[in-house]
Design an enzyme around this catalytic site. Sequence first.
Site, short mmCIF file in Angstrom:
data_model
loop_
_atom_site.label_atom_id
_atom_site.label_comp_id
_atom_site.label_asym_id
_atom_site.label_seq_id
_atom_site.Cartn_x
_atom_site.Cartn_y
_atom_site.Cartn_z
CB SER A 48 46.70 37.25 42.70
OG SER A 48 46.73 35.89 43.06
CE LYS A 92 41.42 38.56 43.59
NZ LYS A 92 42.87 38.34 43.78
CB SER A 127 43.46 34.86 42.33
OG SER A 127 43.89 35.92 43.15
#
Lengths: 440, 86
Positions: A172, A72, A148
């Site tokens: 997330s 990420k 996310s």
Amino acid sequence: MSDTRSALDLANAIARREITAEAVVRQAVEAALSDPFCAFTRVFASEAVASAQAVDRGEMSGPLAGVPFAVKDLFDVAGQVTTAGAKLRLGAAAAMQDAEVVRRVKAAGAILIGTLNMDEFAYGFATVNAHFGTTLNPHDPARLAGGSSGGSAAAVAAGSVPLSLGSDTNGSVRVPASLCGVWGMRPAQGAVPLSGVFPFVEALDTVGPFARSSRDLRRLYEVLAGEALTGGNQPLRVARLEGFFARNAAPEAVSAVDALMAHLGGNAVAKLPQAEAGRSAGFVMTAALGGALHLDTLRARAPDYDPAVRDRLIAGAMLPAAVLDKALSYRDHYRKIFYQLFDQFDVLIAPATPCSAPLIEAGTILIDGKPAPARAHLGIYAQAISLTGVPVIAAPLKTEGLPIGLQIITRPGLEGAVFDLLHRLEDEGVLGFTAPGGCA
Amino acid sequence: MEPEDFDRLSEGAAAFLGLSLSEDSQAAVSATLRLLHQHAAIIEDAFRVDFVQPESKFRSNILFCRAFDSENRFTLFGMRSKDTEA
């Protein structure tokens, strides 16, 4: 399309010289560069190939030697700007060194392929990013991948890389893992270091792995945590969480819990009447502490934020201190109550999301019978657990339809025994990754 | 609080931050503030349920003492034994 063998199988094949790390990494780089799901934000092609060649020359080793992974865009990568999914950080200074977790995975021999899309500053459950695009669900590109850490889940589900890293503050990792049908984990608070990870709400932030099998997930977690898990043959007392965790659940979420409990042959129910308030405390803490973290930047550069994130941060920054204080007090109370459940049970089961992936165009899910923004509400069940700080594994139910995941919740110290149970359930075909059509 | 109170709060937020927000943004901030206050109300209610139940004085005492659990377990157990007697 990459080699879609498991990470452990790939590592073994490379170690036995049945395949070169360079061939594996070149396939992953190619998949990342042609990614149709908007999962990748950057690809480090030449660096990755050079590292793979080093593995093949025997200069790099480790349990994951030659295995591609991606992170990420929230993790520091030496020489790269950590954007945290934000345009306003594109001009920030490049990271001087890798985040500790990136360093650990590289030290295990894995090869970093690139960075992955996310909701701006990790504030959302959708990976709808005004600057870097919307990550599409590999099972149906018209649907959300969740967030996310949506890029992290989509890249693994699509077969581009077998392993990835995300972060889980309120859900997330668990939400995108559920919607993309992959394995994910929110480790116990403090089990995995956060240094070099862009903060969101430090009281709740964790780093978590994604994988296509429970054994790969376990191995990556062990690398992140820096210790091997030990299992054991003790019987685990399993119960389903009901009440709040059944309210708002779509039929597929209810069926997922039913299917797992039926297979386990148990019908125990754990009651947590405070779950709704626990979720509310997490919601308030996130808004207020996230807003406080961004206050100065909001004043200076508000127009550069993703509007959907900015407006939530502004509202959070305006919450009275008394409200935050109440939420923090409730968190402490809630943790005590939650831990009492472990007097009776070792494992608690709840849906990871209230439904399977919603359509991007709709952008809403049903909450109390009314459409509510998916960005804020897909994590209702995950958020109600985050506050407790316990480890949670997001496990995909083996299904023919759209994927949906379950939260397998336990107390710190039982991770190894729970993984042993999950390996068995995966072998028995109850849980497991199903490749999206066209991505097999 | 009434819906217009959140609108005023939203305008105040923009002024506090020195921002000029679009109408859409003002509305989004206002809606989020309303949602946050709903969550705050849920927490308030939960505190009332967990620590004070006015319909039962005895229950109220037990739960009041539970609030002191981390500070004073003796008080908590004392109340539990009374609960058994009841």
